[in-house]
Scaffold this motif. Structure first.
Motif, PDB file in Angstrom:
ATOM      1  N   TYR A 144       0.827  -1.198   0.000  1.00  0.00           N
ATOM      2  CA  TYR A 144       0.000   0.000   0.000  1.00  0.00           C
ATOM      3  C   TYR A 144       0.866   1.254   0.000  1.00  0.00           C
ATOM      4  O   TYR A 144       0.432   2.312  -0.468  1.00  0.00           O
ATOM      5  CB  TYR A 144      -0.948  -0.020   1.192  1.00  0.00           C
ATOM      6  CG  TYR A 144      -1.948  -1.154   1.130  1.00  0.00           C
ATOM      7  CD1 TYR A 144      -2.863  -1.224   0.080  1.00  0.00           C
ATOM      8  CD2 TYR A 144      -1.946  -2.174   2.069  1.00  0.00           C
ATOM      9  CE1 TYR A 144      -3.768  -2.276  -0.017  1.00  0.00           C
ATOM     10  CE2 TYR A 144      -2.850  -3.222   1.984  1.00  0.00           C
ATOM     11  CZ  TYR A 144      -3.756  -3.270   0.947  1.00  0.00           C
ATOM     12  OH  TYR A 144      -4.650  -4.312   0.849  1.00  0.00           O
ATOM     13  N   ALA A 167      -2.601   6.365  -2.591  1.00  0.00           N
ATOM     14  CA  ALA A 167      -3.815   6.227  -3.396  1.00  0.00           C
ATOM     15  C   ALA A 167      -3.588   6.973  -4.699  1.00  0.00           C
ATOM     16  O   ALA A 167      -2.465   7.366  -5.012  1.00  0.00           O
ATOM     17  CB  ALA A 167      -5.030   6.742  -2.637  1.00  0.00           C
ATOM     18  N   GLU A 172      -8.849  11.927  -5.233  1.00  0.00           N
ATOM     19  CA  GLU A 172      -9.271  10.574  -4.882  1.00  0.00           C
ATOM     20  C   GLU A 172      -8.975  10.278  -3.419  1.00  0.00           C
ATOM     21  O   GLU A 172      -9.805   9.707  -2.704  1.00  0.00           O
ATOM     22  CB  GLU A 172      -8.566   9.540  -5.759  1.00  0.00           C
ATOM     23  CG  GLU A 172      -8.953   8.102  -5.397  1.00  0.00           C
ATOM     24  CD  GLU A 172      -8.168   7.049  -6.165  1.00  0.00           C
ATOM     25  OE1 GLU A 172      -7.711   6.078  -5.530  1.00  0.00           O
ATOM     26  OE2 GLU A 172      -8.016   7.212  -7.395  1.00  0.00           O
ATOM     27  N   LEU A 176     -11.765   9.325  -0.654  1.00  0.00           N
ATOM     28  CA  LEU A 176     -11.643   8.052   0.052  1.00  0.00           C
ATOM     29  C   LEU A 176     -11.649   8.255   1.559  1.00  0.00           C
ATOM     30  O   LEU A 176     -12.334   7.542   2.297  1.00  0.00           O
ATOM     31  CB  LEU A 176     -10.360   7.341  -0.368  1.00  0.00           C
ATOM     32  CG  LEU A 176     -10.359   6.565  -1.678  1.00  0.00           C
ATOM     33  CD1 LEU A 176      -8.949   6.131  -2.033  1.00  0.00           C
ATOM     34  CD2 LEU A 176     -11.273   5.354  -1.585  1.00  0.00           C
ATOM     35  N   LYS A 327     -11.896   0.800   1.952  1.00  0.00           N
ATOM     36  CA  LYS A 327     -12.872   1.508   1.110  1.00  0.00           C
ATOM     37  C   LYS A 327     -12.445   1.489  -0.356  1.00  0.00           C
ATOM     38  O   LYS A 327     -13.288   1.508  -1.253  1.00  0.00           O
ATOM     39  CB  LYS A 327     -13.015   2.953   1.611  1.00  0.00           C
ATOM     40  CG  LYS A 327     -14.082   3.773   0.919  1.00  0.00           C
ATOM     41  CD  LYS A 327     -15.473   3.196   1.109  1.00  0.00           C
ATOM     42  CE  LYS A 327     -15.923   3.223   2.544  1.00  0.00           C
ATOM     43  NZ  LYS A 327     -17.331   2.764   2.679  1.00  0.00           N
ATOM     44  N   ARG A 328     -11.159   1.419  -0.594  1.00  0.00           N
ATOM     45  CA  ARG A 328     -10.647   1.407  -1.972  1.00  0.00           C
ATOM     46  C   ARG A 328     -10.716  -0.018  -2.525  1.00  0.00           C
ATOM     47  O   ARG A 328      -9.801  -0.808  -2.405  1.00  0.00           O
ATOM     48  CB  ARG A 328      -9.206   1.918  -2.013  1.00  0.00           C
ATOM     49  CG  ARG A 328      -8.746   2.325  -3.398  1.00  0.00           C
ATOM     50  CD  ARG A 328      -7.320   2.789  -3.367  1.00  0.00           C
ATOM     51  NE  ARG A 328      -6.938   3.361  -4.637  1.00  0.00           N
ATOM     52  CZ  ARG A 328      -5.696   3.361  -5.113  1.00  0.00           C
ATOM     53  NH1 ARG A 328      -4.724   2.810  -4.415  1.00  0.00           N
ATOM     54  NH2 ARG A 328      -5.433   3.911  -6.286  1.00  0.00           N
ATOM     55  N   THR A 329     -11.848  -0.326  -3.119  1.00  0.00           N
ATOM     56  CA  THR A 329     -12.100  -1.648  -3.713  1.00  0.00           C
ATOM     57  C   THR A 329     -11.854  -2.756  -2.695  1.00  0.00           C
ATOM     58  O   THR A 329     -11.186  -3.758  -2.984  1.00  0.00           O
ATOM     59  CB  THR A 329     -11.213  -1.868  -4.962  1.00  0.00           C
ATOM     60  OG1 THR A 329     -11.086  -0.651  -5.678  1.00  0.00           O
ATOM     61  CG2 THR A 329     -11.841  -2.897  -5.888  1.00  0.00           C
ATOM     62  N   ASN A 335      -1.668   1.196  -5.486  1.00  0.00           N
ATOM     63  CA  ASN A 335      -1.000   1.994  -6.504  1.00  0.00           C
ATOM     64  C   ASN A 335       0.231   1.265  -7.036  1.00  0.00           C
ATOM     65  O   ASN A 335       0.933   0.575  -6.282  1.00  0.00           O
ATOM     66  CB  ASN A 335      -0.574   3.350  -5.928  1.00  0.00           C
ATOM     67  CG  ASN A 335      -1.480   4.453  -6.386  1.00  0.00           C
ATOM     68  OD1 ASN A 335      -2.702   4.303  -6.356  1.00  0.00           O
ATOM     69  ND2 ASN A 335      -0.916   5.560  -6.813  1.00  0.00           N
TER      70      ASN A 335
END
Length: 461
Positions: A144, A167, A172, A176, A327-329, A335
């Motif tokens: 991450y 991210a 974005e 998020l 929350k990000r998928t 990234n």
């Protein structure tokens, strides 16, 4: 007949002999001068972008911007297989009254705050460094945040973050973080003026925004106290003041805000939106040192280094960072390691630091030039030290917007950056692509002054 090699040699020789800074503007002017005086005739071919960038010691992006200006002004055209060719001395640029010396304002982004691309560092070396430092490309697993990027950002973070993630761009990251903090909807208090697109997104997320008023030191204590009565699940602050009319968050105000929050029966999440990143004159204070369990900061790098970096950094509360990752998928997204390590290289690069410092100075000068020009027209304009927009007071916002649009000048609606009705009619003008020439700044100020007094009347046909 002139030979192509001779044409290119003339350009290379002229650019090698340039004194002063080599920017897209100065390089473009130098080539335009050769066309004007007949040194370069129609049909002459310009050297490649890489050749000129090497000679001038600048990024290829700078030369691309210079060639774009020459194309826009009718000096050259780029053919698919024939390179960039001289057309002639270029058409006379006229304003609506027919006078020489105007500019095509529609070619400048005065609305969304897109950076001056010529002021951004060359990404070639950074991308190669990002590729070479990603030793285990395409392997399974999720980083991450990569070790090089974490090492690059930790020392400059305004508080000791408990957890980290990268991210997409800053917008974005902000969305998020807000969605993670207010996963079930509810009230979110937001420092005004705010980014209009962010406010639009909140309505889609079933989040009710409440405005926080501010002064030159940050959000007002009284405004925070009033917002806390509505039991917000989160506060979205702009410590650096990327949209501010004045100032940035002071250390004293940060301490006062933290004291109010620590004594509050409700403890909202704190999301610090650092939209300017390395372009900030100085790093502002943070509530993170006071409330580390409840604070995250989202730092954007796109305006400094380029939108294709597509990487922001989020650091702070372990609990909220974990919620952001989920929350990000559902925690699947990560990234690119290459992009993360490219950003790490740029943060540490002396060349990139020099480019960012030059952009910071250039943006400040452009901002001050237009503010002073507007003052000479009798208009009040304001912008914070780190702000990438300036705010102009007008008599009627809608009429001014329509009047300017008819002249090809597209600026922002001030009211869209406020949650409730604001007491003043304002225009929002993006700073990065403002002109460097005094006469063009005066022309823009004159146009805005004319528009500020306009009245748009609609009748049925």
């Amino acid at each position: 007949m002139w030979r192509v090699a001779d044409d290119q040699a003339q350009i290379i020789s002229a650019l090698e002999g340039m004194t002063g800074p080599r920017t897209a503007e100065t390089v473009g002017r130098a080539v335009a001068s050769l066309i004007h005086d007949g040194t370069l005739r129609p049909g002459s071919r310009l050297p490649t972008v890489r050749q000129v960038a090497h000679v001038c010691g600048v990024s290829t992006g700078t030369i691309v911007a210079a060639w774009s200006t020459l194309r826009r002004d009718g000096f050259v055209e780029t053919r698919r297989r024939g390179g960039t060719m001289v057309l002639g001395a270029g058409p006379s640029i006229r304003n609506e009254s027919g006078a020489h010396g105007s500019v095509d304002w529609s070619a400048r982004d005065l609305l969304s705050g897109s950076p001056d691309y010529a002021m951004q560092p060359d990404l070639s070396a950074a991308l190669l460094a990002g590729l070479s430092s990603s030793h285990e490309l395409n392997r399974p697993g999720r980083e991450y945040i990569t070790e090089p990027l974490l090492s690059a950002v930790q020392a400059h973070w305004p508080f000791q973050a408990q957890a980290w993630t990268a991210a997409g761009g800053g917008s974005e990251g902000l969305i998020l973080a807000t969605e993670a903090a207010a996963s079930a909807g509810g009230v979110v208090a937001i420092e005004e003026p705010a980014m209009p697109g962010f406010l639009d997104t909140l309505s889609e997320l079933n989040i009710q925004p409440v405005g926080l008023c501010r002064d030159s030191e940050g959000p007002l204590i009284r405004s925070l106290q009033e917002a806390l009565e509505l039991e917000p699940v989160a506060l979205v602050l702009q410590p650096e003041g990327s949209y501010a009319m004045e100032g940035s968050l002071s250390t004293a105000r940060a301490a006062d805000l933290a004291r109010v929050l620590m004594n509050s029966p409700t403890r909202p999440w704190i999301i610090e939106d650092d939209g300017v990143g390395p372009l900030a004159v100085r790093q502002a204070a943070s509530l993170g040192p006071f409330l580390p369990d409840h604070t995250v900061r989202v730092r954007s790098y796109c305006k400094a280094y380029g939108i294709d970096i597509r990487t922001c950094v989020i650091g702070g509360s372990e609990q909220l960072v974990a919620a952001i990752i989920d929350k990000r998928t559902h925690g699947v997204a990560m990234n690119s390691r290459i992009l993360q390590n490219t950003l790490a290289h740029l943060i540490n690069s002396d060349e990139a630091k020099f480019a960012v410092a030059a952009a910071r100075d250039k943006y400040r000068t452009r901002r001050e030039r237009l503010i002073n020009a507007l003052a000479r027209q009798g208009l009040r304009a304001q912008a914070g030290d780190n702000s990438l927009v300036l705010w102009v007071e007008v008599s009627d916002e809608n009429s001014a917007l329509i009047s300017l649009a008819r002249k090809g000048i597209v600026v922002g609606s001030g009211s869209k950056s406020f949650i409730g009705k604001h007491s003043r009619a304002l225009l929002r003008v993006a700073i990065p692509q403002l002109p460097d020439e005094d006469e063009l700044a005066e022309e823009l100020a004159t146009r805005i002054a004319e528009a500020s007094c306009s009245r748009n009347r609609e009748y049925l046909a």
